[in-house]
Design a protein around this motif. Sequence first.
Motif, PDB file in Angstrom:
ATOM      1  N   ALA A  36       0.826  -1.171  -0.074  1.00 47.75           N
ATOM      2  CA  ALA A  36      -0.132  -0.041   0.017  1.00 47.75           C
ATOM      3  C   ALA A  36       0.996   1.160  -0.017  1.00 47.75           C
ATOM      4  O   ALA A  36       1.965   1.369   0.824  1.00 47.75           O
ATOM      5  N   THR A  37       0.680   2.161  -0.708  1.00 42.93           N
ATOM      6  CA  THR A  37       1.361   3.448  -1.029  1.00 42.93           C
ATOM      7  C   THR A  37       0.909   4.280   0.131  1.00 42.93           C
ATOM      8  O   THR A  37      -0.058   4.658   0.206  1.00 42.93           O
ATOM      9  N   VAL A  38       1.942   4.810   0.947  1.00 39.66           N
ATOM     10  CA  VAL A  38       1.412   5.700   1.761  1.00 39.66           C
ATOM     11  C   VAL A  38       2.350   6.972   1.754  1.00 39.66           C
ATOM     12  O   VAL A  38       3.570   7.023   1.434  1.00 39.66           O
ATOM     13  N   ALA A  39       1.734   8.394   2.101  1.00 43.25           N
ATOM     14  CA  ALA A  39       2.508   9.602   1.951  1.00 43.25           C
ATOM     15  C   ALA A  39       3.087   9.782   3.429  1.00 43.25           C
ATOM     16  O   ALA A  39       2.487   9.498   4.426  1.00 43.25           O
ATOM     17  N   VAL A  40       4.376  10.064   3.451  1.00 47.88           N
ATOM     18  CA  VAL A  40       5.046  10.367   4.580  1.00 47.88           C
ATOM     19  C   VAL A  40       5.637  12.092   4.712  1.00 47.88           C
ATOM     20  O   VAL A  40       5.532  12.560   3.722  1.00 47.88           O
ATOM     21  N   SER A  41       5.594  12.505   6.116  1.00 56.56           N
ATOM     22  CA  SER A  41       6.177  13.781   6.187  1.00 56.56           C
ATOM     23  C   SER A  41       7.423  13.842   6.987  1.00 56.56           C
ATOM     24  O   SER A  41       7.677  12.926   7.589  1.00 56.56           O
ATOM     25  N   PRO A  42       8.129  14.950   6.900  1.00 52.86           N
ATOM     26  CA  PRO A  42       9.222  15.083   7.747  1.00 52.86           C
ATOM     27  C   PRO A  42       9.099  14.695   9.247  1.00 52.86           C
ATOM     28  O   PRO A  42       8.297  15.077   9.963  1.00 52.86           O
ATOM     29  N   GLY A  43       9.886  13.922   9.768  1.00 51.61           N
ATOM     30  CA  GLY A  43       9.740  13.590  11.145  1.00 51.61           C
ATOM     31  C   GLY A  43       9.031  12.357  11.268  1.00 51.61           C
ATOM     32  O   GLY A  43       9.028  11.473  12.394  1.00 51.61           O
TER      33      GLY A  43
END
Length: 246
Positions: A36-43
């Motif tokens: 599953a493709t997941v978006a990530v953010s800094p930290g």
Amino acid sequence: MRDHEDQLPGHASWPPGSLLSCLSPHIRSALLRLGATVAVSPGDRILREGEPGTHLVLLRDALAKVTVNMADGRQALLAIRVTGDIVGEISALNDTARTATVTSCGEGLISVIHKREWHPFLHDHPEAALALAKTTAARFRWANRRRIDFASYPARIRLARVLAELSMTHGERVPSGRTVGITLTQPELATLCGAAEPTIEKALRELREAAVLQTGYRQIIIRDLPGLQRFARLSNARRDWTRKAS
């Protein structure tokens, strides 16, 4: 993001040395279809040290730090992982707890791949299993080189070597030179170089005074790559390798 293209938008190819760069197009496309493709953010914590290895993660378009907790409560930076890399694969293969934490360094996309998908994929695609073995061996060589550097060179040279390699593999050109490409705190840089933080602070000051680099808030720009290579005492072959980025 074009999930199943042979390259990323804005990239000539998948980063050299990454798992995806080592695969043929049809095997790469099959791997990109997993999970599953997941978006990530800094930290964002992509994987956490000590948790069960129930899955692994493909960095589709992301940059991440690999850290471990030390006995005194600090975190040691072990490595950097880039787009096209797999993280957490060892724990997922041998059902052991995570030995490190993986943290996103910026906005990006990852694929979360569970063992029920990963094991059949490796069984059905021996090329991928061989490529995984090669990239794992390269990581061990990098770690061994760091250990040799720790035993053979003072902190200033170790720092110069780390900065030259990071700039080549992750940096980009800017008007004043070339970035290192990764936001690193001085404690993180110290652990990556195997030195005390005051020692790294002194070494950075010496490199600034030599006009080799400039530093700002959590930012390092290489102003003179050949000069940095001389500080690093890199061989001619490794100088040619890093000069390609300049």
